[in-house]
Scaffold this active site. Sequence first.
Site, PDB file in Angstrom:
ATOM      1  N   GLY A  41       0.777  -1.241   0.000  1.00  0.00           N
ATOM      2  CA  GLY A  41       0.000   0.000   0.000  1.00  0.00           C
ATOM      3  C   GLY A  41       0.807   1.289   0.000  1.00  0.00           C
ATOM      4  O   GLY A  41       0.390   2.294  -0.555  1.00  0.00           O
ATOM      5  N   ASP A 104       0.819   3.301   4.449  1.00  0.00           N
ATOM      6  CA  ASP A 104      -0.184   4.092   3.743  1.00  0.00           C
ATOM      7  C   ASP A 104      -1.227   4.668   4.689  1.00  0.00           C
ATOM      8  O   ASP A 104      -1.597   5.833   4.581  1.00  0.00           O
ATOM      9  CB  ASP A 104      -0.854   3.261   2.621  1.00  0.00           C
ATOM     10  CG  ASP A 104      -1.381   1.907   3.094  1.00  0.00           C
ATOM     11  OD1 ASP A 104      -1.210   1.568   4.288  1.00  0.00           O
ATOM     12  OD2 ASP A 104      -1.957   1.189   2.261  1.00  0.00           O
ATOM     13  N   ASP A 107      -5.445   2.513  10.463  1.00  0.00           N
ATOM     14  CA  ASP A 107      -6.879   2.273  10.580  1.00  0.00           C
ATOM     15  C   ASP A 107      -7.157   1.838  12.025  1.00  0.00           C
ATOM     16  O   ASP A 107      -7.230   2.691  12.906  1.00  0.00           O
ATOM     17  CB  ASP A 107      -7.247   1.206   9.530  1.00  0.00           C
ATOM     18  CG  ASP A 107      -8.723   0.909   9.448  1.00  0.00           C
ATOM     19  OD1 ASP A 107      -9.525   1.817   9.691  1.00  0.00           O
ATOM     20  OD2 ASP A 107      -9.082  -0.241   9.121  1.00  0.00           O
ATOM     21  N   LYS A 135      -7.143   7.201  10.152  1.00  0.00           N
ATOM     22  CA  LYS A 135      -8.570   7.082  10.505  1.00  0.00           C
ATOM     23  C   LYS A 135      -8.663   6.927  12.016  1.00  0.00           C
ATOM     24  O   LYS A 135      -8.785   5.821  12.526  1.00  0.00           O
ATOM     25  CB  LYS A 135      -9.161   5.816   9.866  1.00  0.00           C
ATOM     26  CG  LYS A 135      -9.470   5.886   8.395  1.00  0.00           C
ATOM     27  CD  LYS A 135     -10.314   4.653   8.025  1.00  0.00           C
ATOM     28  CE  LYS A 135      -9.960   4.111   6.681  1.00  0.00           C
ATOM     29  NZ  LYS A 135     -10.612   2.824   6.384  1.00  0.00           N
ATOM     30  N   ASP A 163      -5.504  -0.247  -1.960  1.00  0.00           N
ATOM     31  CA  ASP A 163      -6.294  -1.180  -2.761  1.00  0.00           C
ATOM     32  C   ASP A 163      -7.579  -1.620  -2.083  1.00  0.00           C
ATOM     33  O   ASP A 163      -7.748  -1.488  -0.877  1.00  0.00           O
ATOM     34  CB  ASP A 163      -5.471  -2.439  -3.031  1.00  0.00           C
ATOM     35  CG  ASP A 163      -5.354  -3.311  -1.779  1.00  0.00           C
ATOM     36  OD1 ASP A 163      -4.928  -2.770  -0.737  1.00  0.00           O
ATOM     37  OD2 ASP A 163      -5.719  -4.490  -1.826  1.00  0.00           O
TER      38      ASP A 163
HETATM   39  P1  IMP Z   1      -4.798  -1.414  10.568  1.00  0.00           P
HETATM   40  O1  IMP Z   1      -3.871  -2.515  11.002  1.00  0.00           O
HETATM   41  O2  IMP Z   1      -6.229  -1.741  10.907  1.00  0.00           O
HETATM   42  O3  IMP Z   1      -4.399  -0.060  11.052  1.00  0.00           O
HETATM   43  O4  IMP Z   1      -4.795  -1.413   9.013  1.00  0.00           O
HETATM   44  C1  IMP Z   1      -3.727  -1.006   8.313  1.00  0.00           C
HETATM   45  C2  IMP Z   1      -3.702  -1.621   6.940  1.00  0.00           C
HETATM   46  O5  IMP Z   1      -5.013  -1.926   6.458  1.00  0.00           O
HETATM   47  C3  IMP Z   1      -3.134  -0.624   5.982  1.00  0.00           C
HETATM   48  O6  IMP Z   1      -1.756  -0.836   5.799  1.00  0.00           O
HETATM   49  C4  IMP Z   1      -3.921  -0.882   4.727  1.00  0.00           C
HETATM   50  O7  IMP Z   1      -3.244  -1.818   3.918  1.00  0.00           O
HETATM   51  C5  IMP Z   1      -5.214  -1.467   5.154  1.00  0.00           C
HETATM   52  N1  IMP Z   1      -6.316  -0.481   5.144  1.00  0.00           N
HETATM   53  C6  IMP Z   1      -6.932   0.094   6.190  1.00  0.00           C
HETATM   54  N2  IMP Z   1      -7.892   0.952   5.817  1.00  0.00           N
HETATM   55  C7  IMP Z   1      -7.864   0.953   4.470  1.00  0.00           C
HETATM   56  C8  IMP Z   1      -8.610   1.679   3.468  1.00  0.00           C
HETATM   57  O8  IMP Z   1      -9.486   2.504   3.740  1.00  0.00           O
HETATM   58  N3  IMP Z   1      -8.286   1.405   2.187  1.00  0.00           N
HETATM   59  C9  IMP Z   1      -7.311   0.505   1.834  1.00  0.00           C
HETATM   60  N4  IMP Z   1      -6.590  -0.169   2.724  1.00  0.00           N
HETATM   61  C10 IMP Z   1      -6.860   0.040   4.040  1.00  0.00           C
HETATM   62 MG    MG Z   2      -1.205  -2.100   3.706  1.00  0.00          MG
END
Ligand code: IMP
Ligand code: MG
Length: 181
Positions: A41, A104, A107, A135, A163
Amino acid sequence: MYRMSEKPLISANEIRERVTTLAREIAAAYDYDILISALTGAYMFTADLTRELAKAEGAKVYQKTIAFIKASSYGNSTESSGKLQVRGLEKIDLKGMKILMVDDIADTGTTMLGLCKMLQEAGAQEIRTCVLLNKQERREVDLTADFVGFEIANEFVVGYGLDYANDYRFLPDIWTLQETN
Ligand code: IMP
Ligand code: MG
């Protein structure tokens, strides 16, 4: 089913301007040794950010290195599986290093927090984090990114490297993906 928003959430121009400013913020605040980027990403963001860092840091940037790792926690869905798989970290010598960890998007924060713990365990001296998108509303773990490009709402976004099931990555703008029925 999903469809793209009618207009980009963040245009390529807005991204370019913000990445330039973000690079200046990083250059002024943190003299790291190695930039580690999380594939896939963050590939487009990383390519642009490093070029802007070169402009912002001047000769200091000659001493900095880059490494890529592969972090995955998402399957083919818009919800995190919560399980973090990391490849490539074992090849990087992290002992005593000051690291700028780039992804990227933050979340739930699980990926970035998990990566930071691994870097710490591998002997990193200092770790600061940089994400293009944040986010905050979705956060489930105690992660505060040090450098953030844009704060966004709780929406699934694609483009500029991000993606959905490996589609949309090449788009120069960032778009919202909306569920249709
Ligand atoms: P986390 O571990 O929940 O913080 O998610 C992080 C990973 O989830 C990022 O590196 C992204 O690859 C993916 N991700 C989270 N939200 C999105 C989104 O809105 N669009 C695309 N990929 C996302
Ligand atoms: Mg990612």
